[in-house]
Design a protein around this motif. Structure first.
Motif, PDB file in Angstrom:
ATOM      1  N   LYS A   1      -5.182  11.907   3.322  1.00 43.78           N
ATOM      2  CA  LYS A   1      -4.652  11.739   4.674  1.00 43.78           C
ATOM      3  C   LYS A   1      -3.519  12.755   4.867  1.00 43.78           C
ATOM      4  O   LYS A   1      -2.648  12.875   3.996  1.00 43.78           O
ATOM      5  CB  LYS A   1      -4.119  10.308   4.819  1.00 43.78           C
ATOM      6  CG  LYS A   1      -3.778   9.870   6.212  1.00 43.78           C
ATOM      7  CD  LYS A   1      -3.457   8.381   6.173  1.00 43.78           C
ATOM      8  CE  LYS A   1      -3.242   7.813   7.546  1.00 43.78           C
ATOM      9  NZ  LYS A   1      -3.041   6.342   7.474  1.00 43.78           N
TER      10      LYS A   1
ATOM     11  N   TYR B   1      -7.859  -4.877   3.219  1.00 42.13           N
ATOM     12  CA  TYR B   1      -7.314  -3.623   2.704  1.00 42.13           C
ATOM     13  C   TYR B   1      -6.433  -3.876   1.479  1.00 42.13           C
ATOM     14  O   TYR B   1      -5.251  -3.556   1.467  1.00 42.13           O
ATOM     15  CB  TYR B   1      -6.496  -2.921   3.785  1.00 42.13           C
ATOM     16  CG  TYR B   1      -7.322  -2.074   4.717  1.00 42.13           C
ATOM     17  CD1 TYR B   1      -7.969  -0.936   4.260  1.00 42.13           C
ATOM     18  CD2 TYR B   1      -7.445  -2.403   6.063  1.00 42.13           C
ATOM     19  CE1 TYR B   1      -8.730  -0.140   5.100  1.00 42.13           C
ATOM     20  CE2 TYR B   1      -8.207  -1.621   6.925  1.00 42.13           C
ATOM     21  CZ  TYR B   1      -8.834  -0.494   6.435  1.00 42.13           C
ATOM     22  OH  TYR B   1      -9.589   0.290   7.273  1.00 42.13           O
TER      23      TYR B   1
ATOM     24  N   ASP C   1      -6.694   8.256   1.470  1.00 46.99           N
ATOM     25  CA  ASP C   1      -5.236   8.322   1.602  1.00 46.99           C
ATOM     26  C   ASP C   1      -4.668   9.396   0.690  1.00 46.99           C
ATOM     27  O   ASP C   1      -3.855  10.185   1.095  1.00 46.99           O
ATOM     28  CB  ASP C   1      -4.516   6.995   1.286  1.00 46.99           C
ATOM     29  CG  ASP C   1      -4.618   5.975   2.398  1.00 46.99           C
ATOM     30  OD1 ASP C   1      -4.811   6.389   3.566  1.00 46.99           O
ATOM     31  OD2 ASP C   1      -4.530   4.769   2.117  1.00 46.99           O
TER      32      ASP C   1
ATOM     33  N   SER D   1      -2.875   8.426  -2.132  1.00 51.70           N
ATOM     34  CA  SER D   1      -1.568   7.805  -2.320  1.00 51.70           C
ATOM     35  C   SER D   1      -0.859   8.381  -3.540  1.00 51.70           C
ATOM     36  O   SER D   1      -1.465   9.002  -4.407  1.00 51.70           O
ATOM     37  CB  SER D   1      -1.735   6.290  -2.517  1.00 51.70           C
ATOM     38  OG  SER D   1      -2.584   5.750  -1.535  1.00 51.70           O
TER      39      SER D   1
ATOM     40  N   SER E   1      -9.455   2.875   1.742  1.00 46.95           N
ATOM     41  CA  SER E   1      -8.102   3.074   1.221  1.00 46.95           C
ATOM     42  C   SER E   1      -8.195   3.240  -0.288  1.00 46.95           C
ATOM     43  O   SER E   1      -9.163   2.813  -0.921  1.00 46.95           O
ATOM     44  CB  SER E   1      -7.186   1.897   1.572  1.00 46.95           C
ATOM     45  OG  SER E   1      -7.433   0.786   0.732  1.00 46.95           O
TER      46      SER E   1
ATOM     47  N   ASN F   1       0.862  -1.174   0.000  1.00 45.04           N
ATOM     48  CA  ASN F   1       0.000   0.000   0.000  1.00 45.04           C
ATOM     49  C   ASN F   1       0.903   1.230   0.000  1.00 45.04           C
ATOM     50  O   ASN F   1       1.669   1.443   0.942  1.00 45.04           O
ATOM     51  CB  ASN F   1      -0.900   0.008   1.232  1.00 45.04           C
ATOM     52  CG  ASN F   1      -1.918   1.135   1.211  1.00 45.04           C
ATOM     53  OD1 ASN F   1      -1.698   2.180   0.612  1.00 45.04           O
ATOM     54  ND2 ASN F   1      -3.032   0.928   1.885  1.00 45.04           N
TER      55      ASN F   1
END
Length: 351
Positions: free
Chosen positions: A295, A226, A278, A280, A250, A69
């Motif tokens: 996040k 997840y 998140d 990402s 996520s 992740n």
């Protein structure tokens, strides 16, 4: 010994004579150079000479879950950079399935003489775990900070995102687009961040759409893993229940939700809207670019380091939780609720 000196010198970017002076505790070496040599020793896997082990206050352990992740490498990078700027050397210890446990990694770091440890999404986030392990660590005199998770049983600083607020942001955005059937895909319920996301989701859906809390959790919340595959499975179950939008805990799960929609011949966002969590690395470049709740990784990572260094210096911060506000980032995976015969709820109602 000569070969070892050459390796260390090359890694540290100094002469072999300088390495020798550091290893023998001789004067005439700057603190920064000494730290570089010690860091090279650690990176190359050499044991520090006994006389230097008390000087290993420059090492800080960072224990993370798997690195698949991308949010975990991102957080590790922020923490590592912040530690390096303060003259410390981060030692990354990663849990892997079938590999070292958190307890084993903790023991390894303590044996290496780390000055402190930062735990990310560790057992402190698992409500079924024994929290005595952290009290035992405290009894050993090792300062630590816990990121992503909370337990009132542990006397330590906690660093967390506001998971309830994250769900409020996501649901409010989807309701504003006309969605009235919104699902939540997340991990196992035993984890504190999961429980908090459910609380925020249920409260917001109840307040904004007038649904009963019990019905929301039974019909609109789906637990899974997840992972991309976990998100795909959870989203598939929610689509079966007529959801036109899926909030995921996520970004990896959100990518799975997009895949689940496409496998049914549904378009994202025309037929199904998807929100991640998140923000990402590279998630803005997916197809479609993912709407997500960002996040606050930089703020959280820097706060974790600052708090730990205060603990190490003997001026600890209050042993409480520091909560950081997330931010909604709207991109291409959300749109107005669909109308017409292709709506997922119409498919469900027709069965």
């Amino acid at each position: 010994m000569t070969a070892r000196l050459a390796d260390i010198a090359a890694q540290a970017g100094v002469s072999e004579a300088t390495v020798s002076r550091v290893l023998n505790g001789k004067p005439g070496v700057s603190a920064a150079t000494r730290q570089s040599v010690l860091a090279a020793l650690d990176l190359l896997g050499y044991e520090r000479p006994v006389r230097l082990r008390q000087r290993s206050a420059g090492l800080v352990g960072l224990i993370t879950p798997e690195l698949e992740n991308p949010i975990f490498p991102a957080l590790a990078q922020v923490i590592g950079q912040a530690l390096t700027r303060q003259g410390y050397t981060p030692v990354l210890a990663t849990q892997t399935p079938g590999g070292s446990t958190e307890d084993e990694l903790t023991e390894m770091l303590v044996d290496r003489g780390v000055a402190g440890i930062i735990f990310v999404s560790g057992l402190h986030a698992d409500t079924t775990a024994d929290m005595e392990r952290y009290e035992r660590l405290r009894a050993q005199g090792v300062p630590f900070v816990l990121v992503d998770g909370f337990s009132p049983e542990v006397r330590a600083p906690f660093i967390s995102p506001d998971d309830r607020a994250a769900m409020r942001l996501a649901v409010t955005h989807l309701v504003s687009l006309g969605h009235t059937r919104i699902g939540l895909a997340l991990g196992p319920k035993r984890f504190v961040p999961v429980q908090r996301k459910i609380e925020g989701f249920v409260r917001t859906v109840r307040d904004q759409l007038g649904l009963a809390a019990a019905d929301i959790e039974v019909r609109l919340v789906q637990h899974s893993l997840y992972t991309l595959e976990g998100g795909q499975a959870a989203a598939s179950a929610l689509l079966d229940r007529g959801c036109t939008a899926v909030v995921c805990a996520s970004d990896m799960m959100a990518l799975g939700a997009v895949r689940a929609a496409r496998q049914r011949g549904l378009e994202v966002p025309d037929d199904v809207s998807v929100v991640g969590f998140d923000d990402s690395v590279l998630i803005a470049f997916t197809d479609p670019p993912l709407t997500t709740v960002r996040k606050p990784v930089p703020a959280m990572g820097q706060a974790a380091v600052r708090t730990l260094l205060e603990e190490i210096a003997g001026t600890p911060a209050p042993q409480s939780e520091f909560v950081f506000m997330p931010e909604l980032v709207v991109r291409g995976s959300t749109a107005s609720a669909p109308t017409g015969p292709n709506r997922p709820q119409d498919v469900e109602n027709a069965q």
